[in-house]
Design an enzyme around this catalytic site. Structure first.
Site, PDB file in Angstrom:
ATOM      1  N   TYR A 146       0.889  -1.024   0.024  1.00  0.00           N
ATOM      2  CA  TYR A 146      -0.215  -0.159  -0.039  1.00  0.00           C
ATOM      3  C   TYR A 146       0.502   1.436  -0.045  1.00  0.00           C
ATOM      4  O   TYR A 146       0.887   1.894  -0.971  1.00  0.00           O
ATOM      5  CB  TYR A 146      -0.932  -0.027   0.972  1.00  0.00           C
ATOM      6  N   LYS A 150       1.844   4.403  -3.693  1.00  0.00           N
ATOM      7  CA  LYS A 150       1.423   5.322  -2.668  1.00  0.00           C
ATOM      8  C   LYS A 150       3.265   6.435  -2.299  1.00  0.00           C
ATOM      9  O   LYS A 150       2.454   7.433  -4.047  1.00  0.00           O
ATOM     10  CB  LYS A 150       0.991   6.416  -1.480  1.00  0.00           C
ATOM     11  N   HIS A 194     -10.481   0.669  11.675  1.00  0.00           N
ATOM     12  CA  HIS A 194      -9.415   1.244  11.615  1.00  0.00           C
ATOM     13  C   HIS A 194     -10.066   1.934  13.559  1.00  0.00           C
ATOM     14  O   HIS A 194     -11.571   1.344  13.979  1.00  0.00           O
ATOM     15  CB  HIS A 194     -10.816   2.970  12.021  1.00  0.00           C
ATOM     16  N   PHE A 211      -5.286  -3.838  19.999  1.00  0.00           N
ATOM     17  CA  PHE A 211      -3.964  -5.077  19.491  1.00  0.00           C
ATOM     18  C   PHE A 211      -3.175  -4.175  20.456  1.00  0.00           C
ATOM     19  O   PHE A 211      -2.114  -3.421  19.849  1.00  0.00           O
ATOM     20  CB  PHE A 211      -3.905  -4.660  17.855  1.00  0.00           C
TER      21      PHE A 211
HETATM   22  N1  UDP Z   1      -6.047  -0.949  16.850  1.00  0.00           N
HETATM   23  C1  UDP Z   1      -6.798  -1.018  17.553  1.00  0.00           C
HETATM   24  N2  UDP Z   1      -8.051  -1.951  17.649  1.00  0.00           N
HETATM   25  C2  UDP Z   1      -8.083  -2.137  16.144  1.00  0.00           C
HETATM   26  C3  UDP Z   1      -8.515  -1.441  14.969  1.00  0.00           C
HETATM   27  C4  UDP Z   1      -6.795  -0.563  15.596  1.00  0.00           C
HETATM   28  O1  UDP Z   1      -6.014  -1.386  18.572  1.00  0.00           O
HETATM   29  O2  UDP Z   1      -9.753  -2.538  16.088  1.00  0.00           O
HETATM   30  C5  UDP Z   1      -5.405  -0.083  16.523  1.00  0.00           C
HETATM   31  C6  UDP Z   1      -4.036  -0.470  16.188  1.00  0.00           C
HETATM   32  O3  UDP Z   1      -3.170  -1.672  16.492  1.00  0.00           O
HETATM   33  C7  UDP Z   1      -2.999   0.973  16.051  1.00  0.00           C
HETATM   34  C8  UDP Z   1      -3.771   1.774  15.646  1.00  0.00           C
HETATM   35  O4  UDP Z   1      -5.711   1.242  16.751  1.00  0.00           O
HETATM   36  O5  UDP Z   1      -2.441   0.976  17.491  1.00  0.00           O
HETATM   37  C9  UDP Z   1      -4.561   3.008  14.606  1.00  0.00           C
HETATM   38  O6  UDP Z   1      -5.118   1.610  13.987  1.00  0.00           O
HETATM   39  P1  UDP Z   1      -5.856   2.342  12.666  1.00  0.00           P
HETATM   40  O7  UDP Z   1      -5.989   0.897  11.983  1.00  0.00           O
HETATM   41  O8  UDP Z   1      -6.899   2.646  12.795  1.00  0.00           O
HETATM   42  O9  UDP Z   1      -5.326   3.391  11.844  1.00  0.00           O
HETATM   43  P2  UDP Z   1      -3.641   2.605  11.575  1.00  0.00           P
HETATM   44  O10 UDP Z   1      -2.669   3.508  11.971  1.00  0.00           O
HETATM   45  O11 UDP Z   1      -2.977   0.971  10.650  1.00  0.00           O
HETATM   46  O12 UDP Z   1      -3.266   3.510  10.176  1.00  0.00           O
END
Ligand code: UDP
Length: 328
Positions: A146, A150, A194, A211
């Site tokens: 991804y 970009k 997200h 996570f």
């Molecule tokens: N995250 C989480 N649980 C979820 C979705 C995201 O704990 O259901 C955490 C993810 O591990 C990261 C942060 O939230 O540390 C932001 O993740 P997101 O997918 O929103 O955006 P990214 O940083 O991947 O663009």
């Protein structure tokens, strides 16, 4: 007239709303694979909006738009796939859509002599952060397909400027959050990956999965820079104004320069909802760096752009939108 590709999606639709509120004539080109026709219908209430369903992978779809709308003078390009995990499993889908599709768009622009474009790039072009906050001079070594797609487009745009005089502004977004102030439009992904919508959607049956709680940060969870979607939309308007004023090809981080941990975001969501949210502590998600925060000084100085909305405001509008979405 401004052509907006991907204008039925999350960031695209908020930018279209801002353009219409400013009195601009807008034409949205969207395949509706991920975008929603309901969003287009809502946006039509805000001004002069034309909609064309088409796919950038078919050059004739996009050539037709320029052919029939000779008054298009600039483009804001959102249409892209944006899920990191999916890009690792299916890179072909990402390169074909995000790179080849953009080449078709750029070639159609050149054919019809349209030479200004604002492009949604991403913090994912930087890869693993070497220092924080990340400024625009930070090395760009993406760690997933991804981010590669970009970055390739950014490089293509540089070469197209040198050879053909096509001027671009690339906005490197950090984490986008919130919905419009009236919660008429908002984040609508299926499946949703997200953080904020996932926290707000959690229920007794399906708890929120946090996570990673063992990162080297103050509370053990990842730190991100959450930029409000209306502030982000405003950055696109400022970028277009910059190009219209004769600005050279350029690139800017769009973030707040403030980091918030997953636990802090979770608490903000509980406060707005006014209730405890069921949570399950899970292992780290692969590919998540501990800290990603933008240095936004360049955009402030050159685009005269400043983020105005707080994380709490983003969560509040996201919650209003989630409630509206659950009734759709
Ligand atoms: N995250 C989480 N649980 C979820 C979705 C995201 O704990 O259901 C955490 C993810 O591990 C990261 C942060 O939230 O540390 C932001 O993740 P997101 O997918 O929103 O955006 P990214 O940083 O991947 O663009």
């Amino acid at each position: 007239m401004i052509l907006v590709t991907g204008g039925a999606g999350y960031v695209g639709s908020h930018t279209v709303m801002a353009l219409l509120k400013q009195g601009e004539d807008v034409i949205v080109f969207d395949s509706l694979e991920l975008g929603h026709i309901e969003i287009i219908e809502t946006l039509k209430q805000y001004g002069n909006l034309k909609f064309v369903k088409g796919n950038l992978k078919n050059i004739d779809d996009i050539r037709g738009v320029f052919m029939l709308n000779k008054n298009i003078d600039s483009v804001i390009h959102f249409a892209a796939y944006s899920q990191v995990a999916e890009s690792m499993i299916n890179p072909q889908k990402y390169y074909y859509n995000n790179v080849y599709g953009t080449l078709n768009l750029l070639n159609a622009m050149l054919e019809f002599n349209v030479k200004k474009i604002v492009f949604s790039s991403t913090a994912a072009t930087y890869g693993e952060p070497v220092y924080t906050p990340i400024d625009e001079k930070h090395q760009q070594i993406p760690i997933n397909p991804y981010g590669n797609t970009k970055l390739f487009v950014e490089k293509i745009m540089d070469d197209y400027d040198k050879a053909y005089g096509l001027k671009s502004v690339r906005l490197r977004y950090f984490n986008v959050a919130g919905a419009d102030s009236g919660a008429k439009i908002g984040e609508w992904h299926n499946p949703e990956t997200h953080l904020i919508p996932n926290i707000l959607k959690a229920s007794a049956e399906k708890s929120f999965k946090m996570f990673g709680t063992d990162y080297n940060t103050s509370d053990g969870t990842c730190i991100r820079d959450y930029i409000n979607v209306e502030d982000l939309a405003d950055a696109h308007l400022k970028a277009l104004e910059y190009l219209n004023n004769g600005g050279e090809t350029n690139y800017f981080n769009i973030g707040t320069k403030d980091g918030n941990s997953v636990k802090q975001v979770f608490t903000a969501c509980e406060n707005i909802k006014g209730t405890a949210i069921p949570v399950e502590l899970c292992p780290r998600r692969s590919g998540d760096p501990a800290i990603l925060v933008a240095d936004n000084e360049k955009a402030k100085k050159i685009l005269n752009w400043t983020p105005k909305n707080s994380l709490e405001y983003s969560v509040e509008t996201a919650y209003k939108w989630e409630k509206a979405l659950s009734l759709k």
